[in-house]
Design a protein around this motif. Structure first.
Motif, PDB file in Angstrom:
ATOM      1  N   ALA A  94      -2.910  13.184  -4.680  1.00  0.00           N
ATOM      2  CA  ALA A  94      -3.925  13.437  -3.658  1.00  0.00           C
ATOM      3  C   ALA A  94      -5.308  13.205  -4.247  1.00  0.00           C
ATOM      4  O   ALA A  94      -5.560  13.498  -5.412  1.00  0.00           O
ATOM      5  CB  ALA A  94      -3.797  14.859  -3.146  1.00  0.00           C
ATOM      6  N   GLY A  95      -6.194  12.662  -3.435  1.00  0.00           N
ATOM      7  CA  GLY A  95      -7.551  12.394  -3.871  1.00  0.00           C
ATOM      8  C   GLY A  95      -7.751  11.011  -4.473  1.00  0.00           C
ATOM      9  O   GLY A  95      -8.875  10.595  -4.719  1.00  0.00           O
ATOM     10  N   THR A  96      -6.662  10.284  -4.687  1.00  0.00           N
ATOM     11  CA  THR A  96      -6.755   8.937  -5.224  1.00  0.00           C
ATOM     12  C   THR A  96      -7.388   8.020  -4.181  1.00  0.00           C
ATOM     13  O   THR A  96      -7.052   8.094  -3.005  1.00  0.00           O
ATOM     14  CB  THR A  96      -5.359   8.395  -5.594  1.00  0.00           C
ATOM     15  OG1 THR A  96      -4.794   9.246  -6.589  1.00  0.00           O
ATOM     16  CG2 THR A  96      -5.427   6.974  -6.126  1.00  0.00           C
ATOM     17  N   VAL A  97      -8.292   7.166  -4.623  1.00  0.00           N
ATOM     18  CA  VAL A  97      -8.925   6.192  -3.736  1.00  0.00           C
ATOM     19  C   VAL A  97      -8.337   4.825  -4.059  1.00  0.00           C
ATOM     20  O   VAL A  97      -8.306   4.416  -5.217  1.00  0.00           O
ATOM     21  CB  VAL A  97     -10.456   6.189  -3.905  1.00  0.00           C
ATOM     22  CG1 VAL A  97     -11.090   5.082  -3.076  1.00  0.00           C
ATOM     23  CG2 VAL A  97     -11.031   7.538  -3.520  1.00  0.00           C
ATOM     24  N   ILE A  98      -7.871   4.142  -3.032  1.00  0.00           N
ATOM     25  CA  ILE A  98      -7.278   2.810  -3.177  1.00  0.00           C
ATOM     26  C   ILE A  98      -8.075   1.842  -2.323  1.00  0.00           C
ATOM     27  O   ILE A  98      -8.358   2.122  -1.156  1.00  0.00           O
ATOM     28  CB  ILE A  98      -5.803   2.803  -2.715  1.00  0.00           C
ATOM     29  CG1 ILE A  98      -4.973   3.756  -3.571  1.00  0.00           C
ATOM     30  CG2 ILE A  98      -5.234   1.388  -2.754  1.00  0.00           C
ATOM     31  CD1 ILE A  98      -3.552   3.935  -3.074  1.00  0.00           C
ATOM     32  N   THR A  99      -8.431   0.702  -2.901  1.00  0.00           N
ATOM     33  CA  THR A  99      -9.072  -0.366  -2.152  1.00  0.00           C
ATOM     34  C   THR A  99      -8.078  -1.508  -2.020  1.00  0.00           C
ATOM     35  O   THR A  99      -7.560  -2.002  -3.014  1.00  0.00           O
ATOM     36  CB  THR A  99     -10.359  -0.846  -2.840  1.00  0.00           C
ATOM     37  OG1 THR A  99     -11.267   0.245  -2.921  1.00  0.00           O
ATOM     38  CG2 THR A  99     -11.007  -1.977  -2.057  1.00  0.00           C
ATOM     39  N   VAL A 100      -7.822  -1.885  -0.786  1.00  0.00           N
ATOM     40  CA  VAL A 100      -6.884  -2.964  -0.477  1.00  0.00           C
ATOM     41  C   VAL A 100      -7.682  -4.221  -0.163  1.00  0.00           C
ATOM     42  O   VAL A 100      -8.605  -4.179   0.656  1.00  0.00           O
ATOM     43  CB  VAL A 100      -6.017  -2.592   0.745  1.00  0.00           C
ATOM     44  CG1 VAL A 100      -5.082  -3.723   1.111  1.00  0.00           C
ATOM     45  CG2 VAL A 100      -5.257  -1.300   0.492  1.00  0.00           C
ATOM     46  N   LEU A 101      -7.321  -5.318  -0.802  1.00  0.00           N
ATOM     47  CA  LEU A 101      -7.905  -6.618  -0.467  1.00  0.00           C
ATOM     48  C   LEU A 101      -6.907  -7.341   0.427  1.00  0.00           C
ATOM     49  O   LEU A 101      -5.783  -7.597   0.011  1.00  0.00           O
ATOM     50  CB  LEU A 101      -8.163  -7.438  -1.730  1.00  0.00           C
ATOM     51  CG  LEU A 101      -9.119  -6.823  -2.735  1.00  0.00           C
ATOM     52  CD1 LEU A 101      -9.211  -7.686  -3.976  1.00  0.00           C
ATOM     53  CD2 LEU A 101     -10.489  -6.636  -2.115  1.00  0.00           C
ATOM     54  N   LEU A 142       0.833  -1.204   0.000  1.00  0.00           N
ATOM     55  CA  LEU A 142       0.000   0.000   0.000  1.00  0.00           C
ATOM     56  C   LEU A 142       0.867   1.253   0.000  1.00  0.00           C
ATOM     57  O   LEU A 142       0.616   2.185  -0.761  1.00  0.00           O
ATOM     58  CB  LEU A 142      -0.951   0.004   1.196  1.00  0.00           C
ATOM     59  CG  LEU A 142      -1.782   1.267   1.415  1.00  0.00           C
ATOM     60  CD1 LEU A 142      -2.635   1.595   0.194  1.00  0.00           C
ATOM     61  CD2 LEU A 142      -2.643   1.111   2.660  1.00  0.00           C
ATOM     62  N   ALA A 143       1.895   1.284   0.819  1.00  0.00           N
ATOM     63  CA  ALA A 143       2.772   2.455   0.905  1.00  0.00           C
ATOM     64  C   ALA A 143       3.462   2.726  -0.424  1.00  0.00           C
ATOM     65  O   ALA A 143       3.558   3.874  -0.855  1.00  0.00           O
ATOM     66  CB  ALA A 143       3.808   2.263   2.003  1.00  0.00           C
ATOM     67  N   ARG A 144       3.937   1.680  -1.093  1.00  0.00           N
ATOM     68  CA  ARG A 144       4.598   1.866  -2.392  1.00  0.00           C
ATOM     69  C   ARG A 144       3.618   2.402  -3.434  1.00  0.00           C
ATOM     70  O   ARG A 144       3.955   3.304  -4.200  1.00  0.00           O
ATOM     71  CB  ARG A 144       5.211   0.559  -2.875  1.00  0.00           C
ATOM     72  CG  ARG A 144       6.487   0.190  -2.160  1.00  0.00           C
ATOM     73  CD  ARG A 144       7.177  -0.974  -2.838  1.00  0.00           C
ATOM     74  NE  ARG A 144       6.295  -2.141  -2.886  1.00  0.00           N
ATOM     75  CZ  ARG A 144       6.438  -3.223  -2.143  1.00  0.00           C
ATOM     76  NH1 ARG A 144       7.436  -3.306  -1.294  1.00  0.00           N
ATOM     77  NH2 ARG A 144       5.598  -4.218  -2.234  1.00  0.00           N
ATOM     78  N   LEU A 145       2.416   1.856  -3.467  1.00  0.00           N
ATOM     79  CA  LEU A 145       1.414   2.315  -4.422  1.00  0.00           C
ATOM     80  C   LEU A 145       1.014   3.758  -4.120  1.00  0.00           C
ATOM     81  O   LEU A 145       0.914   4.584  -5.025  1.00  0.00           O
ATOM     82  CB  LEU A 145       0.186   1.410  -4.390  1.00  0.00           C
ATOM     83  CG  LEU A 145      -0.957   1.809  -5.316  1.00  0.00           C
ATOM     84  CD1 LEU A 145      -0.514   1.791  -6.780  1.00  0.00           C
ATOM     85  CD2 LEU A 145      -2.149   0.908  -5.108  1.00  0.00           C
ATOM     86  N   ALA A 146       0.791   4.072  -2.864  1.00  0.00           N
ATOM     87  CA  ALA A 146       0.368   5.417  -2.475  1.00  0.00           C
ATOM     88  C   ALA A 146       1.415   6.455  -2.852  1.00  0.00           C
ATOM     89  O   ALA A 146       1.069   7.573  -3.244  1.00  0.00           O
ATOM     90  CB  ALA A 146       0.088   5.464  -0.975  1.00  0.00           C
TER      91      ALA A 146
END
Length: 51
Positions: free
Chosen positions: A11-18, A2-6
Motif C-alpha cells: 500500500a502507498g506504492t506509486v506506479i506510473t504506467v506508460l 499493471l495488475a500483476r505488478l500491483a
C-alpha cells in the motif's frame, strides 16, 4: 501487466504506467475504482496510480 505488478507491491506504492493505447485513459481509472486504488493523473502517455 499493471495488475500483476500491483499484486507484488505494498500500500502507498506509486506506479506510473506508460501506455500508447488511447483506451488506457479510461481503462486504468476504471481498474483503480474496481480494485480500490487511487488514480492520480494522466499526463500524455503517463498514467499514475497509487496503491
Amino acid at each position: 501487466m499493471l495488475a500483476r505488478l500491483a499484486a507484488q507491491q505494498g500500500a502507498g506504492t506509486v506506479i506510473t504506467v506508460l501506455a500508447d493505447d488511447p483506451a488506457a485513459a479510461v481503462d486504468i481509472p476504471a481498474w483503480c475504482r474496481m480494485k480500490g486504488h487511487t488514480f492520480v493523473a494522466t499526463e500524455g502517455d503517463r498514467h499514475t496510480v497509487e496503491l
